[in-house]
Design a protein around this motif. Structure first.
Motif, PDB file in Angstrom:
ATOM      1  N   ALA A   1       0.830  -1.208   0.000  1.00  0.00           N
ATOM      2  CA  ALA A   1       0.000   0.000   0.000  1.00  0.00           C
ATOM      3  C   ALA A   1       0.863   1.255   0.000  1.00  0.00           C
ATOM      4  CB  ALA A   1      -0.927  -0.017   1.208  1.00  0.00           C
ATOM      5  N   SER A   2       1.952   1.254   0.788  1.00  0.00           N
ATOM      6  CA  SER A   2       2.815   2.436   0.818  1.00  0.00           C
ATOM      7  C   SER A   2       3.502   2.644  -0.527  1.00  0.00           C
ATOM      8  CB  SER A   2       3.842   2.319   1.941  1.00  0.00           C
ATOM      9  OG  SER A   2       4.775   1.300   1.663  1.00  0.00           O
ATOM     10  N   ARG A   3       3.918   1.561  -1.156  1.00  0.00           N
ATOM     11  CA  ARG A   3       4.560   1.684  -2.470  1.00  0.00           C
ATOM     12  C   ARG A   3       3.582   2.164  -3.536  1.00  0.00           C
ATOM     13  NH1 ARG A   3       9.534   2.775  -1.809  1.00  0.00           N
ATOM     14  NH2 ARG A   3      10.578   1.247  -0.544  1.00  0.00           N
ATOM     15  N   MET A   4       2.365   1.675  -3.478  1.00  0.00           N
ATOM     16  CA  MET A   4       1.366   2.121  -4.447  1.00  0.00           C
ATOM     17  C   MET A   4       1.063   3.608  -4.259  1.00  0.00           C
ATOM     18  SD  MET A   4       0.814  -0.294  -6.470  1.00  0.00           S
ATOM     19  CE  MET A   4      -0.693   0.118  -7.314  1.00  0.00           C
TER      20      MET A   4
ATOM     21  N   GLU B   1      11.150   9.728 -18.934  1.00  0.00           N
ATOM     22  CA  GLU B   1      11.545   9.884 -17.535  1.00  0.00           C
ATOM     23  C   GLU B   1      10.512   9.260 -16.614  1.00  0.00           C
ATOM     24  OE1 GLU B   1      12.141  14.012 -16.875  1.00  0.00           O
ATOM     25  OE2 GLU B   1      13.790  14.166 -18.286  1.00  0.00           O
ATOM     26  N   ASP B   2       9.228   9.437 -16.999  1.00  0.00           N
ATOM     27  CA  ASP B   2       8.136   8.866 -16.218  1.00  0.00           C
ATOM     28  C   ASP B   2       8.234   7.344 -16.190  1.00  0.00           C
ATOM     29  OD1 ASP B   2       6.223  10.039 -14.694  1.00  0.00           O
ATOM     30  OD2 ASP B   2       4.640   9.925 -16.200  1.00  0.00           O
ATOM     31  N   ASP B   3       8.492   6.741 -17.344  1.00  0.00           N
ATOM     32  CA  ASP B   3       8.615   5.290 -17.410  1.00  0.00           C
ATOM     33  C   ASP B   3       9.819   4.802 -16.623  1.00  0.00           C
ATOM     34  OD1 ASP B   3       6.358   5.140 -18.987  1.00  0.00           O
ATOM     35  OD2 ASP B   3       7.472   5.015 -20.873  1.00  0.00           O
ATOM     36  N   GLY B   4      10.921   5.522 -16.687  1.00  0.00           N
ATOM     37  CA  GLY B   4      12.114   5.139 -15.944  1.00  0.00           C
ATOM     38  C   GLY B   4      11.886   5.199 -14.452  1.00  0.00           C
ATOM     39  N   ALA B   5      11.222   6.246 -14.003  1.00  0.00           N
ATOM     40  CA  ALA B   5      10.923   6.378 -12.574  1.00  0.00           C
ATOM     41  C   ALA B   5       9.952   5.290 -12.133  1.00  0.00           C
ATOM     42  CB  ALA B   5      10.337   7.754 -12.286  1.00  0.00           C
ATOM     43  N   LYS B   6       8.998   4.984 -12.983  1.00  0.00           N
ATOM     44  CA  LYS B   6       8.019   3.946 -12.662  1.00  0.00           C
ATOM     45  C   LYS B   6       8.701   2.585 -12.561  1.00  0.00           C
ATOM     46  CE  LYS B   6       3.291   3.121 -13.949  1.00  0.00           C
ATOM     47  NZ  LYS B   6       2.279   3.279 -14.964  1.00  0.00           N
ATOM     48  N   GLN B   7       9.618   2.308 -13.488  1.00  0.00           N
ATOM     49  CA  GLN B   7      10.351   1.040 -13.456  1.00  0.00           C
ATOM     50  C   GLN B   7      11.207   0.937 -12.196  1.00  0.00           C
ATOM     51  OE1 GLN B   7      12.571   0.706 -17.111  1.00  0.00           O
ATOM     52  NE2 GLN B   7      11.404  -1.092 -17.715  1.00  0.00           N
ATOM     53  N   GLN B   8      11.857   2.038 -11.852  1.00  0.00           N
ATOM     54  CA  GLN B   8      12.688   2.033 -10.645  1.00  0.00           C
ATOM     55  C   GLN B   8      11.837   1.812  -9.399  1.00  0.00           C
ATOM     56  OE1 GLN B   8      14.831   5.714 -10.705  1.00  0.00           O
ATOM     57  NE2 GLN B   8      16.517   4.889 -11.925  1.00  0.00           N
ATOM     58  N   ALA B   9      10.673   2.439  -9.373  1.00  0.00           N
ATOM     59  CA  ALA B   9       9.791   2.275  -8.215  1.00  0.00           C
ATOM     60  C   ALA B   9       9.290   0.837  -8.123  1.00  0.00           C
ATOM     61  CB  ALA B   9       8.618   3.243  -8.316  1.00  0.00           C
ATOM     62  N   GLU B  10       8.947   0.239  -9.265  1.00  0.00           N
ATOM     63  CA  GLU B  10       8.491  -1.150  -9.272  1.00  0.00           C
ATOM     64  C   GLU B  10       9.613  -2.092  -8.849  1.00  0.00           C
ATOM     65  OE1 GLU B  10       6.953  -1.892 -13.170  1.00  0.00           O
ATOM     66  OE2 GLU B  10       5.138  -0.725 -12.804  1.00  0.00           O
ATOM     67  N   GLU B  11      10.822  -1.816  -9.310  1.00  0.00           N
ATOM     68  CA  GLU B  11      11.979  -2.637  -8.939  1.00  0.00           C
ATOM     69  C   GLU B  11      12.246  -2.539  -7.436  1.00  0.00           C
ATOM     70  OE1 GLU B  11      15.044  -5.302  -9.704  1.00  0.00           O
ATOM     71  OE2 GLU B  11      13.470  -4.615 -11.042  1.00  0.00           O
ATOM     72  N   GLN B  12      12.139  -1.330  -6.895  1.00  0.00           N
ATOM     73  CA  GLN B  12      12.339  -1.139  -5.459  1.00  0.00           C
ATOM     74  C   GLN B  12      11.255  -1.849  -4.661  1.00  0.00           C
ATOM     75  OE1 GLN B  12      14.947   0.273  -3.983  1.00  0.00           O
ATOM     76  NE2 GLN B  12      14.097  -0.305  -2.009  1.00  0.00           N
ATOM     77  N   MET B  13      10.010  -1.800  -5.142  1.00  0.00           N
ATOM     78  CA  MET B  13       8.910  -2.477  -4.467  1.00  0.00           C
ATOM     79  C   MET B  13       9.138  -3.991  -4.491  1.00  0.00           C
ATOM     80  SD  MET B  13       4.795  -2.190  -5.053  1.00  0.00           S
ATOM     81  CE  MET B  13       4.677  -3.146  -6.544  1.00  0.00           C
ATOM     82  N   ARG B  14       9.613  -4.509  -5.622  1.00  0.00           N
ATOM     83  CA  ARG B  14       9.897  -5.937  -5.733  1.00  0.00           C
ATOM     84  C   ARG B  14      10.996  -6.346  -4.755  1.00  0.00           C
ATOM     85  NH1 ARG B  14      13.603  -8.842  -7.915  1.00  0.00           N
ATOM     86  NH2 ARG B  14      14.622  -7.056  -8.846  1.00  0.00           N
ATOM     87  N   ARG B  15      12.049  -5.531  -4.665  1.00  0.00           N
ATOM     88  CA  ARG B  15      13.138  -5.827  -3.725  1.00  0.00           C
ATOM     89  C   ARG B  15      12.651  -5.796  -2.277  1.00  0.00           C
ATOM     90  NH1 ARG B  15      16.803  -1.592  -5.110  1.00  0.00           N
ATOM     91  NH2 ARG B  15      16.271  -1.502  -7.276  1.00  0.00           N
TER      92      ARG B  15
END
Length: 131
Positions: free
Chosen positions: A11-14, A30-44
């Protein structure tokens, strides 16, 4: 039947993803890159809550040798965590068992591909038989 700690992290990541998506007016790349990084961080983060330290180290070593295999294992672990199949943290022994199960499943499917099996009928007619 979801782990409350896992649900809170999700929930916090979303919420963070929604804030980044709503407040950013930059380029789409840039938006896609930030989104990918956020998803990768959430996965980790989710993997950190699911695996104990020894299992995380083993998964990191697997990723050094075979990144696609490590990704496959991560996907399986995350799916199991989201469906509530995991009861607590996964130990290194449990991770090894999961690896063995994956190897067994892959060897069964690999041996079935490309092999030809002949089934001979008993009691059938041959070309040599006289009519």
């Amino acid at each position: 039947m979801e782990d409350p700690e896992l649900a809170a992290i999700r929930a916090s990541r979303m919420g963070q993803l929604q804030q980044q998506g709503g407040g950013a007016g930059g380029a789409k790349g840039e938006d896609d890159g930030a989104k990918q990084q956020a998803e990768e961080q959430m996965r980790r983060d989710l993997l950190a809550t699911v695996l104990d330290s020894a299992a995380r180290e083993r998964l990191a070593r697997i990723a050094l040798v075979s990144p696609e295999r490590a990704r496959q294992i991560e996907v399986i672990l995350l799916r199991m965590a989201q469906s509530g199949q995991l009861r607590g943290k996964v130990s290194e022994e449990q991770l090894i068992d999961l690896l063995d199960q994956i190897d067994g499943a892959q060897s069964k499917t690999a041996s079935g591909k490309g092999s030809i099996v002949f089934q001979r009928r008993k009691g059938g007619f041959d070309d040599d038989d006289d009519w």
